[in-house]
Write a protein that holds these residues in place. Structure first.
Motif, short mmCIF file in Angstrom:
data_model
loop_
_atom_site.label_atom_id
_atom_site.label_comp_id
_atom_site.label_asym_id
_atom_site.label_seq_id
_atom_site.Cartn_x
_atom_site.Cartn_y
_atom_site.Cartn_z
N PHE A 371 24.68 69.38 84.36
CA PHE A 371 25.71 68.51 83.81
C PHE A 371 26.35 67.59 84.65
CE2 PHE A 371 25.82 72.54 81.38
CZ PHE A 371 25.55 72.18 80.09
N ASN A 372 26.08 66.17 84.24
CA ASN A 372 26.44 65.34 85.08
C ASN A 372 27.97 64.78 84.84
OD1 ASN A 372 26.86 63.03 86.42
ND2 ASN A 372 24.74 62.18 86.30
N PRO A 373 28.75 64.74 85.60
CA PRO A 373 30.33 64.45 85.34
C PRO A 373 30.58 63.17 85.02
CG PRO A 373 30.00 64.69 87.71
CD PRO A 373 28.72 65.11 87.06
N VAL A 374 29.43 62.23 85.28
CA VAL A 374 29.80 60.80 84.79
C VAL A 374 28.70 60.65 83.59
CG1 VAL A 374 29.75 58.36 85.44
CG2 VAL A 374 30.41 60.22 87.26
N MET A 375 29.40 60.45 82.48
CA MET A 375 28.41 60.20 81.25
C MET A 375 27.99 58.54 81.08
SD MET A 375 30.45 62.78 78.89
CE MET A 375 29.51 62.87 77.36
N TYR A 376 26.94 58.56 80.65
CA TYR A 376 26.44 57.32 80.27
C TYR A 376 26.04 57.25 79.17
CZ TYR A 376 26.90 55.73 85.26
OH TYR A 376 27.41 55.53 86.42
#
Lengths: 418, 253, 420
Positions: A371-376
């Motif tokens: 899970f990447n904390p920065v969502m694109y």
């Protein structure tokens, strides 16, 4: 009647113009709802693509070629011959994707990694450094040392967890032990050239990359255990899988899409999608009710005015049509505003990402999903069209009932003084 | 002679297979190793040994009978304690089987467990069977030649060859000149920290040959150790390969 | 007198509401629907979180665990609870079981060893369990493909491992395990059943043995165990239960550690916190939309009454009185519609709580943490959700009615009357 339509539309428009406040409030509800839908849709599509991307990069790619039986046995016995590897390459090329596809030929073995500090289980991947670097990207963010290079032989790129557990540093020697194709247990010396850290602790403990040639010599194999391919986007998976499966059928190669190769990842995406559906359904319902209320209220409020229209000679159908057109116009206007607003937000997130760093730990993985904390956001035309369509349906259908009500007004009754 | 080589002389681990790159190794070291090689090759032996294991959590002592033939065959059977009497281990080539009298079954140790402990000792199953290839894997030089504590000794330093699949950074061994017996072996990691030590003592004549009858294996960290003591040993006892069979592994004798 | 004064306002407000029934109905529907949406959404999200935690903890681990403080992370077999002497197992299980919120208590012991059948041998983690007590904590009992839980002298094996070593229920396997006294424990066990939890890491590595049999095999006293797994009735209450269990078992042995799943299953905890955060955002959006809808409707409804207020003003009603009436109306409307909303939401919530919606026909079964799961859409009861929603919605309703009313009474009555 048909020729009257522009007149009626004009009438509806003027009505809206006179009642700017109400029209604005109604439109705002829809526009904000739509904008929220667009943002949440694109962000969750983006998050899913991100999960898939990081999942398949560390796994076996979007589409993977194996010898039949390999996925169950994970044994060197079920490996691809050199010809089959070539056939896989040809199949990927023949799939006709407009953009570049990355392929990585791998020899994979489960074994042990040992040092004077002990021995732990290891998942050893023999890889071609040049092909693997942009594929898994393990080498693009090196914690210490460097990634494997073309002329490397007795080198290994290992995870931080393994380094800690075996007390290894850059340059340390370690011995990999695994069952070779001959059935014998063979040892192989390698030296640590670099270390990585992923968000998946299980990977950092066991994964070792060594040069493909070294793995082949050590384990006594030619060819590979798998050919992994990474597509520009996960939506190409089906197309490439089908084309490739047809192409390699005669060579006895098995082709597996990521949905089958990583069922956990696939179900995580599906579950999250189901959650989104529930959320969107409730959001739709609220938006629909807000619109219905507003349009309904306007009918109630303008009983006299609508009664006058009837008295002035508009048929009940035409009166209804005016109200309906008002609803449609508001829907259209708010659709435009909502899309504009939505895309403006998406654009902001597109450039900077939606940073949830404060809400979650930076390296979060769960059941192997990163899970990447920065969502694109990712714009999926199909999903967006769905959202737009639903909003349009809601706006239009929410105008039907008030229109029917307006049409059913008794002109004499409605022009009476309250 | 695998048991001897693995347990008794695990440190010296006299590699019996001539390696391809002898040039790197000191001729004198080779000579000593070859002498041992000749002494052990093709030999059959039988005897009894005692193994004392001390760990953080328990201590125990086992007595067992041992048989071996050359480098590829050995058989060990526990005599005491009574609870474990009859438990036996057969090692042929690179494989290890255990016989469990309690359940009257034979179990082959799977590859994944080869690095597990043998009988709770500080030796792994792998230590017992590993094809010790010192000459192939290490460059051996004499790093000291002369007296140490009043005893004239050689000290060998074994450095792994670049490609050798071994984990140690360096092994040092001391051998006393008068009877060419090993005194100790020390295993270092690449940083030069001592990881484990083997000490040899109680040099006695057993079965007509001088041998270190007592070996102590001590990992550097902690208070643990395994001691192996030869109680009896005979050579040329006339065993052949048939003796080292699964059937014999099970036989209670 | 003052009281009768108040009564009049309330009565007037009540009558006003019924004067324009249609408008009231529309406004009330917005309020009650907003309430239903917010309550359902929150219940659904709580349900999702509960599902996540439940899937993560109800298969094997339980929600609270007790260990000796030195047991983890090495998990050495020597670090049993209460040290070498062990402890009074019955007292421990009894003490933990009597704690409020605890629904199951299962003592466990672990060992490592070899399982052998015929010529095939595999390494395994031996898990000593009390089959009856596991029913309340784990899903072992319901995951059998054939056969069932192991009794004394029996062993249950995962389907993957059973395939590897080739065995079936009724057959004998040899189990070899290093014992606590340094010896090699070895014993014949009869296979009682083959289980399939669907978890790769479990089905091919763990075997279940009756607790006493494992203790005998490993030369451990019956009083020595490594772990007590506890299930609680609600996973989100695990922290509190853990604290109470700690108190209850404190006197039984030194240095026991009682931990809730949020500590021993850290990844799951991070995951739920993240999902909680994401849910909070979604809930805020839904809530925002609901409030917006209510405000929208109230604004429109009150703007419509400008003339009415102007007339009242010109007839001599004070501005304060009008505000008071609007507030009273708003409160009445809010209470009535929230009452209706609650009546509407309650059966839905109860229904989905009792009969979770099975989505497997829609998205198929899925695997989670390596375990095959039914995708259930379930809801959880909570009081916070409805209370917060109710207060917020009534507040919004009143505030958004006040604004246009305020605007209306500030305009000179004549102008307001003239405007239409």
């Amino acid at each position: 009647m048909r020729s009257r339509l522009p007149t009626l539309a004009w009438l509806a428009l003027r009505n809206l113009g006179r009642e700017m406040r109400r029209a604005a409030l109604t439109a705002a509800a829809m526009a904000i709802g739509l904008a929220l839908l667009i943002v949440s849709r694109t962000l969750s599509d983006g998050a899913h693509e991100d999960w898939i991307d990081s999942g398949v990069r560390l796994g076996s790619g979007h589409v993977v070629f194996n010898a039949p039986g390999y996925r169950d046995s994970e044994s060197l016995e079920d490996r691809l011959s050199e010809d089959q590897v070539e056939a896989a390459f040809a199949a990927v090329e023949g799939a006709g994707l407009p953009e570049a596809v990355l392929t990585s030929v791998r020899v994979s073995a489960r074994g042990l990694a040992s040092s004077p500090d002990g021995a732990i289980p290891a998942w050893i991947l023999g890889v071609d450094p040049a092909a693997e670097l942009p594929f898994s990207r393990l080498g693009t963010d090196v914690l210490e040392g460097r990634y494997l290079e073309e002329r490397d032989r007795l080198h290994a790129f290992i995870g931080q967890g393994m380094a800690l557990r075996l007390g290894l540093r850059i340059g340390s020697r370690m011995v990999l032990t695994a069952q070779a194709a001959s059935g014998d247990i063979e040892g192989q010396l390698v030296r640590v050239v670099g270390m990585f850290r992923t968000s998946v602790p299980e990977m950092d403990d066991v994964l070792v990359h060594i040069p493909l040639g070294t793995a082949r010599d050590w384990l006594g194999v030619e060819g590979a255990t798998s050919v992994a391919t990474l597509l520009p986007h996960s939506t190409f998976t089906g197309q490439v899988h089908q084309a490739a499966a047809a192409a390699v059928q005669s060579s006895g190669v098995e082709v597996t899409p990521w949905e089958e190769a990583s069922p956990e990842l696939y179900s995580a995406v599906r579950i999250d999608d189901a959650g989104d559906w529930a959320f969107h359904l409730i959001l739709f319902a609220i938006v629909a009710l807000a619109i219905l209320n507003a349009v309904f209220m306007s009918v109630l409020h303008r009983k006299r005015e609508l009664g006058l229209l009837r008295a002035l000679g508009l048929s009940s159908r035409q009166t209804g049509l005016v109200v309906f057109l008002e609803g449609v116009l508001v829907t259209a206007a708010s659709g435009v505003i909502g899309v504009a607003l939505g895309f403006a937000l998406v654009w902001i997130f597109f450039r900077n990402g939606l940073d949830l760093t404060g809400l979650m730990p930076e390296d979060l993985s769960f059941a192997g999903i990163v899970f990447n904390p920065v969502m694109y956001p990712v714009i999926d035309v199909r999903h967006l069209t769905q959202s737009l369509f639903f909003i349009a349906v809601i706006g239009v259908s929410a105008s039907v009932f008030p229109a029917w009500q307006a049409a059913a007004l008794d002109p004499a009754e409605s022009v009476k003084v309250e | 002679m695998k048991i001897l080589r693995s347990l008794a002389l695990a440190g010296l681990a006299l590699a019996l297979l001539p390696g391809p790159a002898r040039a790197q190794t000191d001729p004198l070291a080779l000579e000593i190793i070859d002498e041992f090689d000749r002494m052990m090759r093709g030999e059959s032996s039988a005897g009894r040994m005692r193994m004392e294991i001390d760990t953080e959590n328990w201590s125990r002592a086992l007595e067992m009978r041992i048989w071996s033939l050359g480098t590829e065959h050995s058989l060990v059977r526990v005599e005491t304690p009574a609870r474990e009497a009859g438990t036996a281990t057969l090692m042929v080539d690179n494989e290890v089987w255990n016989y469990l009298p309690n359940v009257d079954r034979t179990i082959k140790v799977p590859p994944s467990m080869m690095l597990g402990s043998w009988m709770g000792s500080h030796f792994t199953n792998d230590d017992l069977v590993k094809e010790s290839r010192l000459i192939e894997d290490y460059d051996i030089v004499i790093s000291h030649d002369g007296p140490r504590d009043g005893e004239d000794v050689w000290e060998f330093t074994l450095t792994p060859k670049p490609d050798a699949p071994v984990i140690w950074g360096r092994i040092e061994q001391q051998i006393r000149k008068r009877d060419r017996m090993p005194v100790w072996a020390r295993y270092y990691d690449e940083d030069g920290s001592l990881v484990r030590t083997m000490n040899f003592s109680d040099f006695r004549v057993l079965g007509g040959r001088t041998l270190p009858a007592r070996m102590v294996m001590e990992p550097t960290d902690g208070e643990e150790r395994t001691v192996v003591i030869y109680l009896e040993l005979e050579f040329d006892v006339g065993l052949d390969e048939d003796f080292f069979s699964l059937r014999n592994l099970r036989a209670r004798r | 007198m003052a009281r009768r004064d108040n009564d009049i306002w309330w009565r007037m407000a009540w009558r006003n509401l019924w004067r324009n029934r249609r408008r009231t109905a529309i406004t009330a529907s917005a309020l009650s629907f907003g309430f239903v949406a917010a309550v359902l959404m929150i219940a659904l999200m709580d349900g999702m979180l509960e599902q996540l935690v439940s899937n993560g903890t109800r298969v094997i681990t339980g929600q609270v665990q007790i260990h000796a403080d030195d047991y983890r992370p090495e998990r050495s077999m020597h670090d049993t609870m209460g040290g070498r002497e062990g402890l009074d197992l019955a007292a421990l299980v009894g003490a933990a079981g009597s704690v409020e919120g605890v629904t199951g208590v299962a003592p466990r012991a672990y060992g490592g060893g070899l399982i052998s059948s015929g010529d095939e041998t595999a390494g395994a983690v031996l898990m000593g369990i009390d089959p009856r007590r596991e029913e309340g904590v784990s899903r072992f009992g319901t995951s059998f493909v054939v056969g069932g839980m192991p009794g004394p002298g029996e062993i249950a094996i995962g389907n993957a491992m059973a395939g590897t070593i080739g065995t079936a229920p009724g057959e004998e396997v040899v189990v070899v395990a290093p014992a606590a006294d340094g010896s090699m424990g070895n014993e014949l066990f009869t296979v009682s059943g083959i289980f399939r939890l669907g978890m790769g890491g479990f089905d091919d590595a763990y075997v279940l043995v009756e607790l006493g049999s494992l203790q005998d095999l490993m030369a451990m006293d019956r009083s020595r165990i490594h772990e007590v797994a506890i299930s609680v009735d609600r996973a989100d209450q695990a922290d509190g239960v853990a604290a109470r269990v700690e108190e209850a078992v404190a006197g039984l042995a030194d240095s026991l550690v009682v931990e809730p799943w949020s500590v021993f299953h850290e990844q799951l905890y991070f995951m739920t916190s993240m999902m909680g955060a994401a849910n909070a955002i979604v809930a805020m959006i839904i809530f925002g939309m609901a409030i917006f809808g209510v405000a929208n409707t109230m604004l429109l409804a009150t703007f419509e009454r400008r003339r009415e207020f102007a007339v009242a003003r010109s007839l001599g009603t004070s501005a304060r009185s009008i505000v008071r009436i609007v507030v009273c109306e708003g409160l009445f409307l809010g209470l009535v519609s929230l009452g209706a909303g609650a009546l509407l939401a309650a059966p839905v919530v109860v229904y989905f709580h009792e009969f979770p919606l099975d989505l497997s026909s829609f998205i198929g079964t899925y695997s989670f943490m390596g375990s095959a799961m039914q995708p259930l859409m379930t809801v959880e009861y909570s009081w916070d959700g409805p209370l917060v929603s109710a207060v917020a919605l009534i507040g919004t309703g009143v505030a958004s009615a006040l604004y246009p009313a305020w605007r209306a009474i500030r305009v000179p009555p004549a102008d307001a009357l003239a405007s239409r």
